[in-house]
Scaffold this motif. Structure first.
Motif, PDB file in Angstrom:
ATOM      1  N   GLY A  39       0.807  -1.221   0.000  1.00 49.62           N
ATOM      2  CA  GLY A  39       0.000   0.000   0.000  1.00 49.62           C
ATOM      3  C   GLY A  39       0.839   1.269   0.000  1.00 49.62           C
ATOM      4  N   GLY A  40       0.429   2.221  -0.832  1.00 45.67           N
ATOM      5  CA  GLY A  40       1.056   3.538  -0.834  1.00 45.67           C
ATOM      6  C   GLY A  40       2.215   3.667  -1.807  1.00 45.67           C
ATOM      7  N   GLY A  41       2.629   4.916  -1.985  1.00 49.27           N
ATOM      8  CA  GLY A  41       3.600   5.250  -3.012  1.00 49.27           C
ATOM      9  C   GLY A  41       5.001   4.709  -2.747  1.00 49.27           C
ATOM     10  N   VAL A  44       5.971   1.948  -1.297  1.00 50.74           N
ATOM     11  CA  VAL A  44       5.999   0.525  -1.673  1.00 50.74           C
ATOM     12  C   VAL A  44       6.059   0.392  -3.188  1.00 50.74           C
ATOM     13  CG1 VAL A  44       4.638  -1.600  -1.668  1.00 50.74           C
ATOM     14  CG2 VAL A  44       4.804  -0.201   0.399  1.00 50.74           C
ATOM     15  N   GLU A  45       5.251   1.189  -3.842  1.00 51.63           N
ATOM     16  CA  GLU A  45       5.219   1.179  -5.302  1.00 51.63           C
ATOM     17  C   GLU A  45       6.618   1.453  -5.870  1.00 51.63           C
ATOM     18  OE1 GLU A  45       2.318   0.555  -6.690  1.00 51.63           O
ATOM     19  OE2 GLU A  45       2.898   0.901  -8.770  1.00 51.63           O
ATOM     20  N   LEU A  46       7.277   2.436  -5.292  1.00 49.63           N
ATOM     21  CA  LEU A  46       8.607   2.815  -5.784  1.00 49.63           C
ATOM     22  C   LEU A  46       9.643   1.740  -5.486  1.00 49.63           C
ATOM     23  CD1 LEU A  46       8.646   6.537  -4.633  1.00 49.63           C
ATOM     24  CD2 LEU A  46       8.765   5.711  -6.983  1.00 49.63           C
ATOM     25  N   PRO A  57       2.513  -4.317 -13.510  1.00 49.89           N
ATOM     26  CA  PRO A  57       1.073  -4.545 -13.698  1.00 49.89           C
ATOM     27  C   PRO A  57       0.255  -3.261 -13.536  1.00 49.89           C
ATOM     28  CG  PRO A  57       2.019  -6.280 -12.346  1.00 49.89           C
ATOM     29  CD  PRO A  57       3.108  -5.251 -12.544  1.00 49.89           C
ATOM     30  N   LYS A  58       0.771  -2.324 -12.763  1.00 45.57           N
ATOM     31  CA  LYS A  58       0.075  -1.041 -12.559  1.00 45.57           C
ATOM     32  C   LYS A  58       0.063  -0.190 -13.822  1.00 45.57           C
ATOM     33  CE  LYS A  58      -0.997   0.366  -9.053  1.00 45.57           C
ATOM     34  NZ  LYS A  58      -0.249   0.891  -7.944  1.00 45.57           N
ATOM     35  N   ASN A  59       1.138  -0.267 -14.601  1.00 43.23           N
ATOM     36  CA  ASN A  59       1.277   0.698 -15.705  1.00 43.23           C
ATOM     37  C   ASN A  59       1.427   0.086 -17.090  1.00 43.23           C
ATOM     38  OD1 ASN A  59       1.257   3.080 -14.027  1.00 43.23           O
ATOM     39  ND2 ASN A  59       3.217   2.366 -13.258  1.00 43.23           N
ATOM     40  N   SER A  82      -6.873   6.333  -4.499  1.00 38.26           N
ATOM     41  CA  SER A  82      -5.972   6.772  -3.420  1.00 38.26           C
ATOM     42  C   SER A  82      -6.216   5.947  -2.177  1.00 38.26           C
ATOM     43  CB  SER A  82      -6.273   8.223  -3.035  1.00 38.26           C
ATOM     44  OG  SER A  82      -5.633   9.120  -3.888  1.00 38.26           O
ATOM     45  N   ARG A  83      -5.221   5.942  -1.285  1.00 36.65           N
ATOM     46  CA  ARG A  83      -5.501   5.391   0.037  1.00 36.65           C
ATOM     47  C   ARG A  83      -6.639   6.197   0.650  1.00 36.65           C
ATOM     48  NH1 ARG A  83      -2.317   6.898   3.379  1.00 36.65           N
ATOM     49  NH2 ARG A  83      -1.106   8.312   2.108  1.00 36.65           N
ATOM     50  N   TRP A  84      -7.353   5.599   1.618  1.00 36.59           N
ATOM     51  CA  TRP A  84      -8.455   6.308   2.270  1.00 36.59           C
ATOM     52  C   TRP A  84      -7.843   7.224   3.327  1.00 36.59           C
ATOM     53  CZ3 TRP A  84     -12.714   5.829  -0.456  1.00 36.59           C
ATOM     54  CH2 TRP A  84     -12.879   4.683  -1.227  1.00 36.59           C
ATOM     55  N   ILE A 139      -6.035  -3.928 -11.453  1.00 31.78           N
ATOM     56  CA  ILE A 139      -7.360  -3.275 -11.354  1.00 31.78           C
ATOM     57  C   ILE A 139      -7.182  -1.753 -11.383  1.00 31.78           C
ATOM     58  CG2 ILE A 139      -9.458  -3.007  -9.973  1.00 31.78           C
ATOM     59  CD1 ILE A 139      -8.914  -5.826  -8.810  1.00 31.78           C
ATOM     60  N   VAL A 140      -6.186  -1.254 -10.624  1.00 26.96           N
ATOM     61  CA  VAL A 140      -5.913   0.194 -10.638  1.00 26.96           C
ATOM     62  C   VAL A 140      -5.572   0.631 -12.070  1.00 26.96           C
ATOM     63  CG1 VAL A 140      -4.304   1.992  -9.859  1.00 26.96           C
ATOM     64  CG2 VAL A 140      -5.150   0.295  -8.224  1.00 26.96           C
ATOM     65  N   ASN A 141      -4.751  -0.153 -12.731  1.00 23.84           N
ATOM     66  CA  ASN A 141      -4.369   0.141 -14.117  1.00 23.84           C
ATOM     67  C   ASN A 141      -5.630   0.299 -14.986  1.00 23.84           C
ATOM     68  OD1 ASN A 141      -3.362   0.051 -16.745  1.00 23.84           O
ATOM     69  ND2 ASN A 141      -1.810  -1.493 -16.308  1.00 23.84           N
ATOM     70  N   PHE A 176       4.323  13.676  -3.696  1.00 24.42           N
ATOM     71  CA  PHE A 176       4.532  13.625  -5.149  1.00 24.42           C
ATOM     72  C   PHE A 176       3.196  13.377  -5.842  1.00 24.42           C
ATOM     73  CE2 PHE A 176       5.568  11.297  -9.105  1.00 24.42           C
ATOM     74  CZ  PHE A 176       6.282  12.305  -9.732  1.00 24.42           C
ATOM     75  N   GLY A 177       2.527  12.276  -5.448  1.00 23.05           N
ATOM     76  CA  GLY A 177       1.269  11.930  -6.107  1.00 23.05           C
ATOM     77  C   GLY A 177       1.516  11.008  -7.280  1.00 23.05           C
ATOM     78  N   LEU A 178       1.940   9.783  -6.941  1.00 24.15           N
ATOM     79  CA  LEU A 178       2.215   8.805  -8.005  1.00 24.15           C
ATOM     80  C   LEU A 178       0.989   8.538  -8.864  1.00 24.15           C
ATOM     81  CD1 LEU A 178       4.397   5.959  -6.470  1.00 24.15           C
ATOM     82  CD2 LEU A 178       4.940   7.393  -8.446  1.00 24.15           C
TER      83      LEU A 178
HETATM   84  N1  UDP Z   1      -2.708   2.313  -4.896  1.00 24.77           N
HETATM   85  C1  UDP Z   1      -2.835   0.943  -5.131  1.00 24.77           C
HETATM   86  N2  UDP Z   1      -4.011   0.340  -4.851  1.00 24.77           N
HETATM   87  C2  UDP Z   1      -5.060   1.017  -4.357  1.00 24.77           C
HETATM   88  C3  UDP Z   1      -4.933   2.423  -4.142  1.00 24.77           C
HETATM   89  C4  UDP Z   1      -3.731   3.036  -4.413  1.00 24.77           C
HETATM   90  O1  UDP Z   1      -1.902   0.291  -5.604  1.00 24.77           O
HETATM   91  O2  UDP Z   1      -6.093   0.404  -4.112  1.00 24.77           O
HETATM   92  C5  UDP Z   1      -1.415   2.903  -5.244  1.00 24.77           C
HETATM   93  C6  UDP Z   1      -1.486   3.960  -6.312  1.00 24.77           C
HETATM   94  O3  UDP Z   1      -1.698   3.385  -7.576  1.00 24.77           O
HETATM   95  C7  UDP Z   1      -0.121   4.616  -6.134  1.00 24.77           C
HETATM   96  C8  UDP Z   1       0.082   4.513  -4.632  1.00 24.77           C
HETATM   97  O4  UDP Z   1      -0.822   3.535  -4.141  1.00 24.77           O
HETATM   98  O5  UDP Z   1       0.871   3.868  -6.794  1.00 24.77           O
HETATM   99  C9  UDP Z   1      -0.209   5.815  -3.950  1.00 24.77           C
HETATM  100  O6  UDP Z   1       0.875   6.671  -4.130  1.00 24.77           O
HETATM  101  P1  UDP Z   1       0.724   8.250  -4.043  1.00 24.77           P
HETATM  102  O7  UDP Z   1       2.069   8.842  -4.250  1.00 24.77           O
HETATM  103  O8  UDP Z   1      -0.343   8.711  -4.983  1.00 24.77           O
HETATM  104  O9  UDP Z   1       0.191   8.533  -2.569  1.00 24.77           O
HETATM  105  P2  UDP Z   1       0.623   7.972  -1.110  1.00 24.77           P
HETATM  106  O10 UDP Z   1      -0.265   6.811  -0.837  1.00 24.77           O
HETATM  107  O11 UDP Z   1       2.088   7.600  -1.180  1.00 24.77           O
HETATM  108  O12 UDP Z   1       0.343   9.128  -0.212  1.00 24.77           O
END
Ligand code: UDP
Length: 470
Positions: A53-55, A57-59, A217-219, A279-281, A359-361, A379-381
């Motif tokens: 969850g969150g940016g 981890v994504e990075l 898978p996201k992009n 977005s996260r809640w 699914i997000v993709n 940043f706002g991934l």
């Molecule tokens: N995200 C996800 N699944 C969800 C909701 C969000 O993978 O159900 C991902 C979203 O695609 C993005 C990351 O969580 O890659 C959120 O990163 P962002 O920088 O927008 O905000 P942060 O959560 O780090 O504040």
């Protein structure tokens, strides 16, 4: 019990980027050779507070895999911490974004909770690092580990992913809380210049904006029948087309979306234009504001709004998710039947994070407009992700979003995140003018290709670490 949890890292070939970066590929090859020399025999550790969850981890998931593919021995460890610790660090996180959060104090008791967890985790890590290694501590949750790690002689980088354009008292309070810990770091990395705290030595500060992984898978590219099939299986859109809900997993193997989201408001009718925020809640993402904007400040009789986020119990370091979702659900109910029919709240399954990403993709590709109405944003991934898919974005002119979108060219920025009329008008404008929306989408993808791919990000980290080590 071992406090730290090691997260497996894949290995991806950087060669995947060759076609995307064009003539700059030579620079990437040179950087890979340099990296192999600099990091021979060293480990680069990354420490953060959640594996899901969150940016951040994504990075980490993608960058560390590409660095490993280029010959760097990266490791990723997640701290072990309890709810009390995460309550304190969520407060710090909110404060760093200029918000009071739960309004609680950051005093002696909070320091005790924070330090006890950091020390326990740092002790464990100190037993495996060598003095020639480098440790990246990500975000406030891990800053407190620097002091104990310092004793091992290891180089320490504190990577702060959050920040505020114009710091206020809440932000300064969080800086004051963290400062004694961060002083033990050798370098600081922020996503943008405006986020750098007062009083940090400038030569130790590096500005490194995040990036998206074009092949994850996201992009990754998904064709329209696949997008429709994924949204159908996930319970987000009524469509019984003949595509298959498939994607390619990180390791190259086939993946399929099988799980459904929990959707308040049911599936969206096929054919309806979709406005989406993913977005996260989190109150700082203002899902309630998006809902109000859509229902009360825009004239979009056929469009549907989809607010999507992770299943609320899945993100370990974010204790406020369930509460925020409840608030949004209550607001939706209070808006009346007309609004309820056209608004949908989806908790996406997190059991398989690659399925979640697919699914997000699909949501980001299918949406006519993606919104990111953050009150503050590191940043706002999610913005970069939608832009990469050529989906037009309407977003708050806050934090790193301003670095991504060139106003009117590659998206629409709204200066005041609380200006619901401005958001509503911008969304309406894009839905009413598909030609302009498509032009913005094309420019958005090019903007990401040019500035926000992983190759740029890794080269910047290489420059930083080269200087730190030598
Ligand atoms: N995200 C996800 N699944 C969800 C909701 C969000 O993978 O159900 C991902 C979203 O695609 C993005 C990351 O969580 O890659 C959120 O990163 P962002 O920088 O927008 O905000 P942060 O959560 O780090 O504040």
């Amino acid at each position: 019990m071992t406090p730290l949890k090691e997260v497996p890292i894949a290995s991806f070939p950087l060669e995947r980027f060759q076609t995307l970066v064009g003539e700059r590929w030579g620079e990437v090859e040179t950087a890979m050779r340099r990296a192999r020399e600099i990091f021979a025999g060293r480990v680069v550790w990354h420490v953060n507070s959640t594996a899901r969850g969150g940016g951040v981890v994504e990075l980490l998931t993608s960058l560390l895999a590409y660095a490993r593919g280029a010959g760097v021995d990266n490791r990723w460890v997640v701290i072990n911490a309890g709810p009390e610790f995460f309550r304190v660090t969520k407060r710090i996180h909110n404060n760093l974004h200029g918000s009071p959060g739960d309004g609680g104090p950051l005093g002696v008791d909070e320091r005790q909770v924070y330090e006890a967890t950091c020390e326990q985790n740092a002790r464990e890590l100190a037993s495996v690092v060598r003095s020639s290694d480098v440790v990246f501590l990500h975000d406030p949750q891990t800053a407190g580990m620097a002091r104990m790690l310092r004793e091992t002689g290891v180089r320490i980088v504190w990577r702060c992913h959050v920040g505020l354009d114009l710091p206020n008292d809440d932000a300064r309070r969080a800086w004051d809380f963290l400062r004694p810990y961060t002083e033990d770091a050798d370098a600081y990395v922020f996503s943008r210049r405006d986020f750098v705290w007062d009083g940090l030595e400038d030569h130790n500060v590096w500005i490194v904006p995040p990036s998206v992984d074009a092949f994850s898978p996201k992009n990754q590219d998904l064709d329209p029948p696949t997008v429709d099939a994924i949204l159908d299986v996930a319970g987000l859109r009524e469509d019984h087309g003949n595509g298959a809900p498939v994607f390619q997993r990180e390791d190259g193997s086939p993946g399929r979306v099988d799980r459904t989201a929990e959707v308040v408001g049911g599936a969206i009718p096929a054919g309806a234009p979709v406005v989406a925020q993913v977005s996260r809640w989190d109150r700082l993402k203002d899902p309630a504001g998006v809902l109000r904007c859509f229902a009360e400040h825009s004239e979009l009789p056929d469009a549907h709004l989809l607010l999507a986020g992770p299943s609320v119990n899945a993100v370990a370091d974010d204790p406020e998710g369930a509460e925020v979702l409840d608030e949004v659900r209550e607001l939706r109910e209070s808006l009346g039947a007309g609004a309820a029919r056209r608004t949908h709240l989806a908790c996406l399954p997190m059991t398989d994070v690659e399925e979640n990403a697919a699914i997000v993709n699909a949501i980001q590709r299918h949406a006519a407009v993606v919104v990111q109405k953050s009150i503050a944003e590191g940043f706002g991934l999610t913005v970069a992700e939608a832009m990469w898919k050529s989906t037009p974005v309407v977003a708050s002119g806050r934090g790193g979003i301003k670095d991504q979108i060139v106003q009117g060219e590659s998206g629409v920025l709204i200066d005041d995140p609380l200006d619901l009329d401005a958001f509503g008008t911008a969304i309406e404008g894009l839905i009413a003018d598909p030609t302009r929306a498509a032009e913005i989408g094309v420019a958005a993808r090019e903007r990401i290709r040019e500035h926000f791919l992983g190759t740029r990000h890794l080269t910047q980290y290489l420059d930083l670490l080269d200087e730190l080590i030598s």
